[in-house]
Each structure stands twice: as C-alpha cells, then as structure tokens.
Enzyme design. Structure first.
Site, PDB file in Angstrom:
ATOM      1  N   HIS A  79      21.897 -14.744 -39.768  1.00 46.50           N
ATOM      2  CA  HIS A  79      22.921 -15.072 -38.773  1.00 46.50           C
ATOM      3  C   HIS A  79      24.273 -15.282 -39.446  1.00 46.50           C
ATOM      4  O   HIS A  79      24.331 -15.576 -40.634  1.00 46.50           O
ATOM      5  CB  HIS A  79      22.610 -16.403 -38.077  1.00 46.50           C
ATOM      6  CG  HIS A  79      21.263 -16.504 -37.456  1.00 46.50           C
ATOM      7  ND1 HIS A  79      21.066 -16.305 -36.113  1.00 46.50           N
ATOM      8  CD2 HIS A  79      20.052 -16.809 -37.978  1.00 46.50           C
ATOM      9  CE1 HIS A  79      19.769 -16.495 -35.831  1.00 46.50           C
ATOM     10  NE2 HIS A  79      19.142 -16.797 -36.947  1.00 46.50           N
ATOM     11  N   TYR A  80      25.350 -15.207 -38.653  1.00 42.18           N
ATOM     12  CA  TYR A  80      26.589 -15.862 -39.061  1.00 42.18           C
ATOM     13  C   TYR A  80      26.932 -16.931 -38.041  1.00 42.18           C
ATOM     14  O   TYR A  80      26.486 -16.883 -36.893  1.00 42.18           O
ATOM     15  CB  TYR A  80      27.736 -14.874 -39.290  1.00 42.18           C
ATOM     16  CG  TYR A  80      28.159 -14.023 -38.105  1.00 42.18           C
ATOM     17  CD1 TYR A  80      28.560 -14.565 -36.882  1.00 42.18           C
ATOM     18  CD2 TYR A  80      28.215 -12.639 -38.242  1.00 42.18           C
ATOM     19  CE1 TYR A  80      28.972 -13.773 -35.832  1.00 42.18           C
ATOM     20  CE2 TYR A  80      28.620 -11.828 -37.193  1.00 42.18           C
ATOM     21  CZ  TYR A  80      29.002 -12.407 -35.992  1.00 42.18           C
ATOM     22  OH  TYR A  80      29.396 -11.616 -34.957  1.00 42.18           O
ATOM     23  N   THR A  81      27.758 -17.913 -38.498  1.00 43.71           N
ATOM     24  CA  THR A  81      27.944 -19.104 -37.661  1.00 43.71           C
ATOM     25  C   THR A  81      29.078 -18.989 -36.648  1.00 43.71           C
ATOM     26  O   THR A  81      29.133 -19.750 -35.696  1.00 43.71           O
ATOM     27  CB  THR A  81      28.266 -20.329 -38.545  1.00 43.71           C
ATOM     28  OG1 THR A  81      29.451 -20.031 -39.286  1.00 43.71           O
ATOM     29  CG2 THR A  81      27.125 -20.638 -39.495  1.00 43.71           C
ATOM     30  N   GLU A 144      21.719 -19.217 -41.775  1.00 41.17           N
ATOM     31  CA  GLU A 144      23.063 -19.120 -41.192  1.00 41.17           C
ATOM     32  C   GLU A 144      24.081 -18.997 -42.321  1.00 41.17           C
ATOM     33  O   GLU A 144      23.992 -19.717 -43.314  1.00 41.17           O
ATOM     34  CB  GLU A 144      23.385 -20.361 -40.353  1.00 41.17           C
ATOM     35  CG  GLU A 144      22.650 -20.460 -39.038  1.00 41.17           C
ATOM     36  CD  GLU A 144      23.311 -19.683 -37.893  1.00 41.17           C
ATOM     37  OE1 GLU A 144      24.332 -19.008 -38.133  1.00 41.17           O
ATOM     38  OE2 GLU A 144      22.779 -19.758 -36.766  1.00 41.17           O
ATOM     39  N   HIS A 191      19.856 -11.344 -36.216  1.00 41.65           N
ATOM     40  CA  HIS A 191      19.757 -11.911 -34.869  1.00 41.65           C
ATOM     41  C   HIS A 191      19.950 -10.824 -33.814  1.00 41.65           C
ATOM     42  O   HIS A 191      19.290 -10.809 -32.780  1.00 41.65           O
ATOM     43  CB  HIS A 191      20.818 -13.020 -34.712  1.00 41.65           C
ATOM     44  CG  HIS A 191      20.489 -14.015 -33.648  1.00 41.65           C
ATOM     45  ND1 HIS A 191      21.307 -15.066 -33.344  1.00 41.65           N
ATOM     46  CD2 HIS A 191      19.419 -14.109 -32.796  1.00 41.65           C
ATOM     47  CE1 HIS A 191      20.756 -15.772 -32.359  1.00 41.65           C
ATOM     48  NE2 HIS A 191      19.621 -15.211 -32.015  1.00 41.65           N
TER      49      HIS A 191
HETATM   50 ZN   LIG Z   1      22.562 -15.973 -34.677  1.00 40.80          ZN
END
Ligand SMILES: [Zn+2]
Length: 306
Positions: A79-81, A144, A191
């Site tokens: 993921h990235y935040t 993340e 994601h």
């Molecule tokens: Zn995500």
C-alpha cells in the site's frame, strides 16, 4: 550393541515417517539420552509463536511437534498511505478499522515500524478478493509506505515515485516475510489488485519489476513468452478482441472480474490495475496486444495446470 542398532532403526523409521507427510524436504535432528531418541528439531524453520500458558500444567513443545500444518499468512499486500508520516501513524495506530502490520516512513534513517503483530489481523485490505480468496485481512500481512499517491493532471493520474531507501526497505522486509511464510510469488500483490474498483495503491510507480529481478520478490512474466504471445496476436480477431476471453484470463490470474462479455467500466478499471502492476509504462485500461501478451505469459508461467 543391540540397543544401539535398535536406536538406529528407530531413528531411520522416524525419518521416513516424518518425510512421508510432506512434499518438502524436512530435516529431522535427533538426540539420544539413555536409550531414548528425542526429536530435537523436526524442521529448522518450525517454531511456536504463541501458545497457552496454564498455571499448574505443563504444555510441552517437545513431545509431538507436528509438521501437519501450514501458515495462515498467504498474501503480502503493498500500500501507500497518501498521508505524511505523522498523519499516517495517527490513522494506522488509533482505535478504529484501519491499520497495517508495517509502516515505512519517508525518512531514510527512520526505523521500519511494526504496528500490528504478524499473528493478528490488521485492517488494511477491506473488501478484497484474489484467486478465490476473500477478505484478505484474514490471511495477509500489509505493508504501508508513506507516499502522497497521485495528482490528477488533465484527467490522467500522475503518481509520486518511491524513494530509493523506501524501495530497499520494502525489499528487505518483503523478502523476510515471504521466506518465513513461504508466500507464493503470485500472492505478493498490491491493494489495487485485490480491490481494483476502489483502490489505486501502490500504483504504477511501485517497482514490481525491480523487486522481481533484483530481489526475486513476487511474480513477473518471462520476456520470451510475452514476445511469443505477441507474435500470435491478430488485431480485430477472436479471441484477441473478445472481452469475455480477456475477462476469463484476468480471472484465471487472480482478479475478481464479472464475466459480462463487454468492455465495461469495471473491466477497464481491472485492466488498469493489471497494467499498473505489470505494464506501468502505459496504464490506460485498454486491452491492447502487449497487455494481452503479458497476461497470457503470466498465466502460462503461474496458472497453467500441469
Ligand atoms: Zn491500501
């Protein structure tokens, strides 16, 4: 002498018995104390993380350490935040339904934060699907990465690159997790792969190809297969122009696709998610010849039944 011979036979039998239950090669180490053979270690990787502790009772790890089990963790999700580091920590560590096992900041000398223990569920995947599995929070570990995500410029999405130290940290952490849980390469995913209709992260700036080539992390196609499929492609001809065939191929690889037989909006979003992962140079949601060839090459390499 006779006792020693019996011990030898017993140890050999144990080795055969334990080996039969699994296709993987298992090393059995034994120790002999007063004519009794103790299994000291069935598999060097096998270990107990959590167990009951009962006052007044002995719970033994030594008597019957069974090899008849596998790991609950089967997926690694990237993921990235979107938010900066302090905001990310606030969102991911507070009481609520958003969390992640690991967080990688945007400062080179920061530690890698573990927010949720690996044996617990973190809430990073949401409504999700991959190759028959749903609700991937149950069976995954989430990483993340602090990154602002994308900006919309003239109707197209422009994503922010990840820094070199973030990539190296992700690689080291992912490799370690994948090795410990024996995660299948095709189960190292973004994601947007498991929720393509609502998620964009980690986006096309995420270095999937580099992680595969430099660190052997995740899945990637072989160029020879891609070019072989590309040479077979005939424009405007079945099955190359068939939405249904393309949807079936995406489904075969892992994506949740409704087999509508149309180039509808959802199919376009799923193709775009696929391109972000495997053809980030051009992610427009169009099922062109190269996208088709890459998808075929991946299915040949990872999803063909032998
Ligand atoms: Zn995500």
């Amino acid at each position: 002498m006779r006792d020693t011979f019996q011990l030898f036979i017993l140890a050999a039998l144990l080795l055969v018995l334990v080996s039969c239950g699994s296709q993987k090669k298992i090393t059995v180490n034994t120790k002999v104390v007063h004519d009794t053979v103790y299994i000291t270690d069935v598999n060097p990787k096998y270990h107990f993380v959590t167990e009951a502790s009962l006052p007044g009772y002995v719970i033994s790890k030594q008597n019957f350490p069974s090899v008849a089990s596998n790991y609950r963790v089967k997926f690694l999700v990237m993921h990235y935040t979107v938010s900066d580091y302090p905001t990310s920590v606030k969102i991911l560590a507070r009481k609520g339904q958003v969390s992640s096992h690991y967080l990688i900041s945007d400062k080179p000398n920061d530690s890698i934060d573990i927010l949720v223990s690996e044996d617990r569920r973190a809430w990073h995947a949401g409504v999700s699907y991959w190759k028959g599995a749903e609700n991937l929070n149950d069976t995954s570990i989430g990483i993340e990465i602090v990154n602002p995500g994308y900006k919309k410029v003239n109707d197209s999405l422009v994503f922010t690159p990840f820094t070199e130290f973030q990539i190296r940290k992700v690689a080291a952490l992912a490799k370690n997790i994948i090795d410990r849980y024996e995660i299948d390469p095709v189960n190292v995913i973004g994601h947007s792969d498991i929720a393509p209709l609502r998620k964009q992260d980690p986006g096309p700036a995420f270095p999937w190809k580099r992680l595969y080539t430099q660190y052997q992390i995740g899945a990637w196609y072989d160029d020879i297969d891609k070019y072989s499929f590309l040479s077979q492609y005939i424009p405007d001809t079945y099955p190359y122009n068939s939405p249904l065939e393309f949807q079936k191929a995406l489904e075969k690889f892992g994506y949740k696709v409704e087999l509508t037989g149309n180039w509808d909006k959802n199919t376009t979003l799923i193709i775009r998610a696929f391109q972000w992962h495997f053809r980030p140079e051009k992610a427009d949601g169009v099922a062109d010849a190269e996208t088709w060839a890459i998808l075929q090459a991946l299915n040949k390499k990872y999803r063909s039944t032998k």
